[in-house]
Design a protein around this motif. Structure first.
Motif, PDB file in Angstrom:
ATOM      1  N   UNK A   8       0.835  -1.202   0.000  1.00  0.00           N
ATOM      2  CA  UNK A   8       0.000   0.000   0.000  1.00  0.00           C
ATOM      3  C   UNK A   8       0.869   1.251   0.000  1.00  0.00           C
ATOM      4  N   UNK A   9       1.878   1.267   0.861  1.00  0.00           N
ATOM      5  CA  UNK A   9       2.795   2.398   0.917  1.00  0.00           C
ATOM      6  C   UNK A   9       3.459   2.635  -0.439  1.00  0.00           C
ATOM      7  N   UNK A  10       3.958   1.573  -1.047  1.00  0.00           N
ATOM      8  CA  UNK A  10       4.643   1.711  -2.335  1.00  0.00           C
ATOM      9  C   UNK A  10       3.688   2.185  -3.430  1.00  0.00           C
ATOM     10  N   UNK A  11       2.446   1.719  -3.407  1.00  0.00           N
ATOM     11  CA  UNK A  11       1.457   2.174  -4.387  1.00  0.00           C
ATOM     12  C   UNK A  11       1.174   3.661  -4.208  1.00  0.00           C
ATOM     13  N   UNK A  12       1.035   4.104  -2.969  1.00  0.00           N
ATOM     14  CA  UNK A  12       0.782   5.523  -2.705  1.00  0.00           C
ATOM     15  C   UNK A  12       1.988   6.367  -3.108  1.00  0.00           C
ATOM     16  N   UNK A  16       1.366   9.004  -5.962  1.00  0.00           N
ATOM     17  CA  UNK A  16       1.222  10.338  -5.397  1.00  0.00           C
ATOM     18  C   UNK A  16      -0.211  10.679  -5.038  1.00  0.00           C
ATOM     19  N   UNK A  17      -1.023   9.638  -4.868  1.00  0.00           N
ATOM     20  CA  UNK A  17      -2.446   9.843  -4.585  1.00  0.00           C
ATOM     21  C   UNK A  17      -2.998   8.645  -3.833  1.00  0.00           C
ATOM     22  N   UNK A  18      -3.703   8.906  -2.742  1.00  0.00           N
ATOM     23  CA  UNK A  18      -4.352   7.812  -2.011  1.00  0.00           C
ATOM     24  C   UNK A  18      -5.450   7.179  -2.864  1.00  0.00           C
ATOM     25  N   UNK A  19      -6.165   8.011  -3.613  1.00  0.00           N
ATOM     26  CA  UNK A  19      -7.248   7.498  -4.457  1.00  0.00           C
ATOM     27  C   UNK A  19      -6.705   6.587  -5.549  1.00  0.00           C
ATOM     28  N   UNK A  20      -5.661   7.025  -6.240  1.00  0.00           N
ATOM     29  CA  UNK A  20      -5.066   6.212  -7.312  1.00  0.00           C
ATOM     30  C   UNK A  20      -4.420   4.950  -6.743  1.00  0.00           C
ATOM     31  N   UNK A  21      -3.786   5.082  -5.586  1.00  0.00           N
ATOM     32  CA  UNK A  21      -3.176   3.912  -4.954  1.00  0.00           C
ATOM     33  C   UNK A  21      -4.256   2.906  -4.566  1.00  0.00           C
ATOM     34  N   UNK A  22      -5.383   3.398  -4.059  1.00  0.00           N
ATOM     35  CA  UNK A  22      -6.493   2.517  -3.694  1.00  0.00           C
ATOM     36  C   UNK A  22      -7.022   1.781  -4.925  1.00  0.00           C
ATOM     37  N   UNK A  23      -7.162   2.496  -6.028  1.00  0.00           N
ATOM     38  CA  UNK A  23      -7.609   1.855  -7.273  1.00  0.00           C
ATOM     39  C   UNK A  23      -6.624   0.777  -7.706  1.00  0.00           C
ATOM     40  N   UNK A  24      -5.349   1.086  -7.633  1.00  0.00           N
ATOM     41  CA  UNK A  24      -4.310   0.122  -8.028  1.00  0.00           C
ATOM     42  C   UNK A  24      -4.368  -1.139  -7.170  1.00  0.00           C
TER      43      UNK A  24
END
Length: 86
Positions: A8-12, A16-24
């Motif tokens: 999760x940390x690496x995706x965020x 550069x976005x919690x929303x985009x990281x959540x989608x990923x």
């Protein structure tokens, strides 16, 4: 600390976005934010600076990004090797 929080940390960090990281990661944005907050609480350091434009890694976050990426890559290779032997 678990590998899911690291992912999760690496995706965020990458997006550069919690929303985009959540989608990923195929989770909700509140769930992603929770994972990041829990990691920050566990490590007792802020990993991201947050403002109206999004998130940016702190200096500590940048240092951890490199190390966490290596750890996760090593873990995946280890599991792949074990599965190949099974």
């Amino acid at each position: 600390m678990d590998f899911y929080r690291i992912e999760c940390f690496l995706a965020a960090a990458e997006t550069g976005s919690m929303t985009k990281a959540a989608e990923k990661m195929c989770v909700t944005q509140p769930s992603m934010s929770f994972q990041i907050r829990e990691l920050e609480r566990e490590l007792q350091i802020p990993l991201f600076e947050r403002d109206y434009r999004g998130i940016r890694l702190t200096e500590a976050g940048r240092n951890l990004q490199t190390g966490f990426a290596r750890i996760l890559d090593s873990y995946r290779k280890l599991v792949d090797n074990a599965l190949a032997c099974a």
